[in-house]
Design a protein around this motif. Sequence first.
Motif, PDB file in Angstrom:
ATOM      1  N   VAL A  51       0.216  -9.170  -5.014  1.00  0.00           N
ATOM      2  CA  VAL A  51       0.375  -7.592  -5.128  1.00  0.00           C
ATOM      3  C   VAL A  51       1.393  -7.315  -6.192  1.00  0.00           C
ATOM      4  O   VAL A  51       2.481  -7.946  -6.459  1.00  0.00           O
ATOM      5  CB  VAL A  51       1.284  -7.366  -3.587  1.00  0.00           C
ATOM      6  N   PHE A  52       1.073  -6.295  -7.039  1.00  0.00           N
ATOM      7  CA  PHE A  52       2.012  -5.883  -7.998  1.00  0.00           C
ATOM      8  C   PHE A  52       2.725  -4.481  -7.515  1.00  0.00           C
ATOM      9  O   PHE A  52       1.760  -3.740  -7.278  1.00  0.00           O
ATOM     10  CB  PHE A  52       1.060  -5.704  -9.272  1.00  0.00           C
ATOM     11  N   VAL A  53       3.888  -4.326  -7.729  1.00  0.00           N
ATOM     12  CA  VAL A  53       4.643  -3.307  -7.132  1.00  0.00           C
ATOM     13  C   VAL A  53       5.427  -2.859  -8.434  1.00  0.00           C
ATOM     14  O   VAL A  53       5.922  -3.403  -9.317  1.00  0.00           O
ATOM     15  CB  VAL A  53       5.913  -3.731  -6.179  1.00  0.00           C
ATOM     16  N   ARG A  54       5.200  -1.368  -8.398  1.00  0.00           N
ATOM     17  CA  ARG A  54       5.622  -0.769  -9.602  1.00  0.00           C
ATOM     18  C   ARG A  54       6.646   0.446  -9.272  1.00  0.00           C
ATOM     19  O   ARG A  54       6.428   1.126  -8.308  1.00  0.00           O
ATOM     20  CB  ARG A  54       4.483  -0.073 -10.548  1.00  0.00           C
ATOM     21  N   VAL A  91       0.724  -1.529  -5.725  1.00  0.00           N
ATOM     22  CA  VAL A  91       1.542  -0.694  -4.837  1.00  0.00           C
ATOM     23  C   VAL A  91       2.780   0.150  -5.716  1.00  0.00           C
ATOM     24  O   VAL A  91       3.233  -0.445  -6.543  1.00  0.00           O
ATOM     25  CB  VAL A  91       2.342  -1.339  -3.984  1.00  0.00           C
ATOM     26  N   THR A  92       2.640   1.411  -5.650  1.00  0.00           N
ATOM     27  CA  THR A  92       3.701   2.200  -6.363  1.00  0.00           C
ATOM     28  C   THR A  92       4.757   2.768  -5.235  1.00  0.00           C
ATOM     29  O   THR A  92       4.191   3.098  -4.108  1.00  0.00           O
ATOM     30  CB  THR A  92       3.270   3.382  -7.232  1.00  0.00           C
ATOM     31  N   LYS A  93       5.744   2.890  -5.874  1.00  0.00           N
ATOM     32  CA  LYS A  93       6.964   3.391  -4.832  1.00  0.00           C
ATOM     33  C   LYS A  93       7.843   4.281  -5.698  1.00  0.00           C
ATOM     34  O   LYS A  93       8.060   3.985  -6.765  1.00  0.00           O
ATOM     35  CB  LYS A  93       7.663   2.247  -4.076  1.00  0.00           C
ATOM     36  N   PHE A  99       7.426  -1.949   0.980  1.00  0.00           N
ATOM     37  CA  PHE A  99       6.732  -1.445   2.283  1.00  0.00           C
ATOM     38  C   PHE A  99       6.827   0.061   2.533  1.00  0.00           C
ATOM     39  O   PHE A  99       6.230   0.578   3.486  1.00  0.00           O
ATOM     40  CB  PHE A  99       7.421  -2.062   3.444  1.00  0.00           C
ATOM     41  N   LEU A 100       7.247   0.800   1.593  1.00  0.00           N
ATOM     42  CA  LEU A 100       7.263   2.219   1.770  1.00  0.00           C
ATOM     43  C   LEU A 100       6.851   2.825   0.662  1.00  0.00           C
ATOM     44  O   LEU A 100       6.949   3.750   0.061  1.00  0.00           O
ATOM     45  CB  LEU A 100       8.797   2.700   1.910  1.00  0.00           C
ATOM     46  N   GLY A 101       5.685   2.036  -0.158  1.00  0.00           N
ATOM     47  CA  GLY A 101       5.211   2.663  -1.289  1.00  0.00           C
ATOM     48  C   GLY A 101       3.687   3.103  -0.842  1.00  0.00           C
ATOM     49  O   GLY A 101       3.132   3.082   0.300  1.00  0.00           O
ATOM     50  N   THR A 102       2.684   2.996  -1.962  1.00  0.00           N
ATOM     51  CA  THR A 102       1.436   3.451  -1.592  1.00  0.00           C
ATOM     52  C   THR A 102       0.341   2.694  -2.473  1.00  0.00           C
ATOM     53  O   THR A 102       0.845   2.334  -3.646  1.00  0.00           O
ATOM     54  CB  THR A 102       1.179   5.310  -2.327  1.00  0.00           C
TER      55      THR A 102
END
Length: 195
Positions: A51-54, A91-93, A99-102
């Motif tokens: 999972v890559f989070v930005r 996932v972007t946030k 956990f509160l991203g899209t």
Amino acid sequence: MESAENAALVVVDVQRGFDESGFWGVRNNPGADGNIAALIDVWQSAGRPVVFVRHDSVRADSPLRAGSAGNGFKAYVQERRGKGAGPELLVTKTVNSAFLGTPDLGAWLTASGIGQIVLAGIQTNMCVETTARMGGNLGFDVIVAYDATYTFDLVGPFGWRLGADELGRAAAVSLHGGGFARVVTTAEVLAGVRG
């Protein structure tokens, strides 16, 4: 260290804007980027989920603001995206917790039958710690690869200033000692995957 066969690696906010030392100040864990890259490589070659989070900052003065050059992933992360044999999620946030991203990270993990996550990224005491705490609260088995994270010096209330090393250690102690996550080294994580 035990690692579930389908444990997801969650790479938090490894974005170019964090290289702007004039904005952020002094950082710790100089080897973190190499450790993050090693984790991605092992996860992808094993066909495990990544999972890559930005962080899409809504602050006009932030190097991470949406649409800015700093919002993009660091080159070593960007060049690895889409290269794994396993599932991948972006996932972007706009807040600290992934956990509160899209899209909804918790829902994706649950639908995929994933109960364990390994966290790496930036900043140790901000988005990594918040994601770890929330993941623990949601019932996931959370592992933080401490030396695959880093943070920066910070000034708080009453003029108190803590260095990046102090903040990183405080986050690690709170997470591990408080039972939110197991805080380990990158080498321990990699040994658990390679078996």
